[in-house]
Design a protein around this motif. Structure first.
Motif, PDB file in Angstrom:
ATOM      1  N   LYS A 135       0.826  -1.200   0.000  1.00  0.00           N
ATOM      2  CA  LYS A 135       0.000   0.000   0.000  1.00  0.00           C
ATOM      3  C   LYS A 135       0.866   1.258   0.000  1.00  0.00           C
ATOM      4  O   LYS A 135       0.566   2.245  -0.691  1.00  0.00           O
ATOM      5  CB  LYS A 135      -0.927   0.007   1.223  1.00  0.00           C
ATOM      6  CG  LYS A 135      -2.028  -1.052   1.178  1.00  0.00           C
ATOM      7  CD  LYS A 135      -2.884  -0.954   2.422  1.00  0.00           C
ATOM      8  CE  LYS A 135      -4.001  -1.994   2.406  1.00  0.00           C
ATOM      9  NZ  LYS A 135      -4.827  -1.918   3.622  1.00  0.00           N
ATOM     10  N   LYS A 183       2.276   1.872  -3.414  1.00  0.00           N
ATOM     11  CA  LYS A 183       1.235   2.363  -4.295  1.00  0.00           C
ATOM     12  C   LYS A 183       0.962   3.841  -4.035  1.00  0.00           C
ATOM     13  O   LYS A 183       0.807   4.651  -4.973  1.00  0.00           O
ATOM     14  CB  LYS A 183      -0.042   1.542  -4.085  1.00  0.00           C
ATOM     15  CG  LYS A 183      -1.206   1.960  -4.985  1.00  0.00           C
ATOM     16  CD  LYS A 183      -2.413   1.070  -4.703  1.00  0.00           C
ATOM     17  CE  LYS A 183      -3.619   1.494  -5.539  1.00  0.00           C
ATOM     18  NZ  LYS A 183      -4.805   0.666  -5.238  1.00  0.00           N
ATOM     19  N   ALA A 184       0.942   4.217  -2.754  1.00  0.00           N
ATOM     20  CA  ALA A 184       0.697   5.614  -2.393  1.00  0.00           C
ATOM     21  C   ALA A 184       1.816   6.509  -2.894  1.00  0.00           C
ATOM     22  O   ALA A 184       1.583   7.603  -3.415  1.00  0.00           O
ATOM     23  CB  ALA A 184       0.557   5.747  -0.878  1.00  0.00           C
ATOM     24  N   GLN A 190       1.495   6.971  -6.726  1.00  0.00           N
ATOM     25  CA  GLN A 190       0.383   7.828  -7.127  1.00  0.00           C
ATOM     26  C   GLN A 190       0.645   9.287  -6.778  1.00  0.00           C
ATOM     27  O   GLN A 190       0.332  10.194  -7.550  1.00  0.00           O
ATOM     28  CB  GLN A 190      -0.907   7.340  -6.477  1.00  0.00           C
ATOM     29  CG  GLN A 190      -1.367   5.989  -7.011  1.00  0.00           C
ATOM     30  CD  GLN A 190      -2.725   5.599  -6.472  1.00  0.00           C
ATOM     31  OE1 GLN A 190      -3.397   6.403  -5.858  1.00  0.00           O
ATOM     32  NE2 GLN A 190      -3.126   4.366  -6.719  1.00  0.00           N
ATOM     33  N   ASP A 226      -6.855   1.745   0.927  1.00  0.00           N
ATOM     34  CA  ASP A 226      -5.943   1.190  -0.066  1.00  0.00           C
ATOM     35  C   ASP A 226      -4.924   2.226  -0.545  1.00  0.00           C
ATOM     36  O   ASP A 226      -3.800   1.885  -0.920  1.00  0.00           O
ATOM     37  CB  ASP A 226      -6.729   0.662  -1.272  1.00  0.00           C
ATOM     38  CG  ASP A 226      -7.474  -0.618  -0.939  1.00  0.00           C
ATOM     39  OD1 ASP A 226      -7.067  -1.265   0.045  1.00  0.00           O
ATOM     40  OD2 ASP A 226      -8.447  -0.945  -1.636  1.00  0.00           O
ATOM     41  N   PHE A 227      -5.319   3.489  -0.545  1.00  0.00           N
ATOM     42  CA  PHE A 227      -4.429   4.538  -1.023  1.00  0.00           C
ATOM     43  C   PHE A 227      -3.429   4.962   0.055  1.00  0.00           C
ATOM     44  O   PHE A 227      -2.255   5.184  -0.212  1.00  0.00           O
ATOM     45  CB  PHE A 227      -5.243   5.747  -1.494  1.00  0.00           C
ATOM     46  CG  PHE A 227      -4.397   6.895  -1.950  1.00  0.00           C
ATOM     47  CD1 PHE A 227      -3.549   6.756  -3.037  1.00  0.00           C
ATOM     48  CD2 PHE A 227      -4.441   8.108  -1.277  1.00  0.00           C
ATOM     49  CE1 PHE A 227      -2.759   7.820  -3.448  1.00  0.00           C
ATOM     50  CE2 PHE A 227      -3.650   9.167  -1.691  1.00  0.00           C
ATOM     51  CZ  PHE A 227      -2.808   9.023  -2.782  1.00  0.00           C
TER      52      PHE A 227
END
Length: 428
Positions: free
Chosen positions: A7, A10-11, A14, A73-74
């Motif tokens: 996670k 991914k953060a 992004q 999730d973010f």
């Protein structure tokens, strides 16, 4: 923990993409009037610079203000722990002993304050247990000790603390984590206390023997209100606890400890209740209890609490063996088997169950006192070092040990999300 690392990666990706889009947009707008400006590639140190005057605001934004529902999730739940450690690294980089002490004192005080404010909220308790475990592991991983830095990359080893030995603070955060861990268990026990006995001891899940109480006792409990709790009620609660622990990034070994304590509590509460209620000591009740417990066992098997959850299931053995003893043959030829098979029950517990046993009907003989005495003598002979206990301690808690979990996350790639208002902090 691997899920939390995923996670975080991914953060980071992004947020980096969002920053690039903003930069591209700015360049396009100003491109007509200005020559192209190129930024030199910069090597980030993985630290957050802050002024001493902003210390309380920093702690408020990292500890007091975050709402659990912001992290999904973010945004992984353990992000505050990483951001706090990046601030700790800055104090070490500056070699400012006074600042690191102030930061640690303010952070620990704030964590205690926020936990007290949400002492009955499983979501918040799990959130802070996960973050405390992560702070402990960050302090280990970047301590420079070989046992914790073997898996570090060259860059991560360069980011190890240079000036301070913060091992004492590892113990401080560990102690707070143990307090939060105990608070979670107290919350769970409070919820389970109203459903365990109705669901495990009283529930008649096998309809065909529901009216098979011993003669003379069938009228007992008829005036009591119907108990709606069932094994599914217990399983539903346990499923919710596991989902919350996983969602908040609590390390798997710590989640397993919570479920070990939970299983012990279910067993102890059920057994203590059975020992105090003579009307339940007959073979059909033994069958009902064993059937009810099978639902909990099935959940534990399927919960993927690896290594195999058999260690957790074993904690149900006292009440499982008590239910089996109610169904077992009770003749002189069975004395040795009784003493061998029911090794999770103490001598006093076995004797109490046998003494309370009530024949199912007129065709079943009452257990003679001579048989009970023979069992007791046999047990005393082979269990000379056993403590004379009959009731289980329902408040027992397995001690917390935070496992070391190496994080592959690159500190220099962590970006501060907009929902955490750290505009006064500078990434360096």
């Amino acid at each position: 923990m691997d899920e939390d690392n995923r996670k975080l990666k991914k953060a980071v990706a992004q947020l980096a993409q969002r920053s690039q889009l903003q930069a591209d947009s700015t360049a396009q707008i100003s491109g007509d009037s200005l020559a192209e400006v190129r930024y030199k590639e910069r090597s980030w140190l993985g630290m957050l610079e802050f002024d001493r005057a902003d210390l309380q605001s920093l702690v408020a934004e990292l500890v007091l203000n975050p709402r659990v529902e912001q992290f999904n999730d973010f945004l992984p739940s353990t992000l505050p722990a990483f951001l706090l450690f990046m601030c700790i690294r800055y104090t070490d980089y500056r070699n400012d002993e006074s600042l690191v002490k102030s930061l640690m004192a303010s952070a620990t005080k704030a964590i205690k304050r926020v936990v007290k404010g949400f002492i009955t909220n499983m979501d918040y308790l799990s959130f802070w247990l996960a973050n405390l475990c992560q702070v402990v592991n960050c302090l280990r991983q970047y301590s420079g000790e070989k046992q914790y830095s073997d898996q570090n990359t060259h860059k991560q080893n360069e980011q190890c603390l240079m000036n301070f030995d913060l091992s004492d603070y590892i113990n401080v955060f560990h102690d707070i984590a143990f307090w939060v861990y105990e608070s979670i268990l107290q919350f769970i026990r409070n919820e389970l206390s109203t459903v365990v006995v109705p669901a495990i001891v009283d529930n008649e899940g096998i309809p065909s023997i529901s009216d098979s109480r011993p003669s003379g006792m069938r009228g007992r409990g008829a005036s009591q209100p119907a108990k709606k709790s069932s094994p599914d009620t217990v399983v539903r609660l346990m499923t919710g606890y596991l989902r919350t622990l996983n969602a908040r990034g609590v390390p798997e070994d710590v989640a397993r400890l919570i479920f070990r304590s939970m299983s012990y509590y279910i067993s102890a509460t059920s057994l203590n209740n059975l020992l105090l209620r003579k009307e339940l000591c007959h073979w059909s009740r033994g069958m009902q209890i064993r059937y009810n417990l099978s639902h909990v066992e099935e959940f534990l098997r399927e919960s993927r609490l690896s290594p195999p959850s058999s260690q957790t299931q074993e904690l149900l053995e006292p009440i499982i063996q008590a239910s089996q003893l109610l169904q077992a043959r009770k003749t002189d030829s069975d004395i040795n088997d009784i003493c061998l098979m029911y090794n999770k029950l103490t001598t006093q517990q076995i004797v109490k169950i046998l003494s309370s046993y009530t024949p199912q009907n007129e065709y079943e003989e009452k257990i003679p006192q001579s048989f009970i005495q023979k069992v007791q003598d046999h047990l005393k002979k082979h269990r000379s070092k056993e403590e004379p206990t009959i009731m289980m301690n329902v408040d027992y808690v397995f001690p917390l040990s935070i496992p070391f979990v190496h994080s592959p996350l690159k500190l220099e790639e962590i970006l501060i999300p907009e929902c955490i208002n750290l505009t006064f902090v500078k990434k360096i």
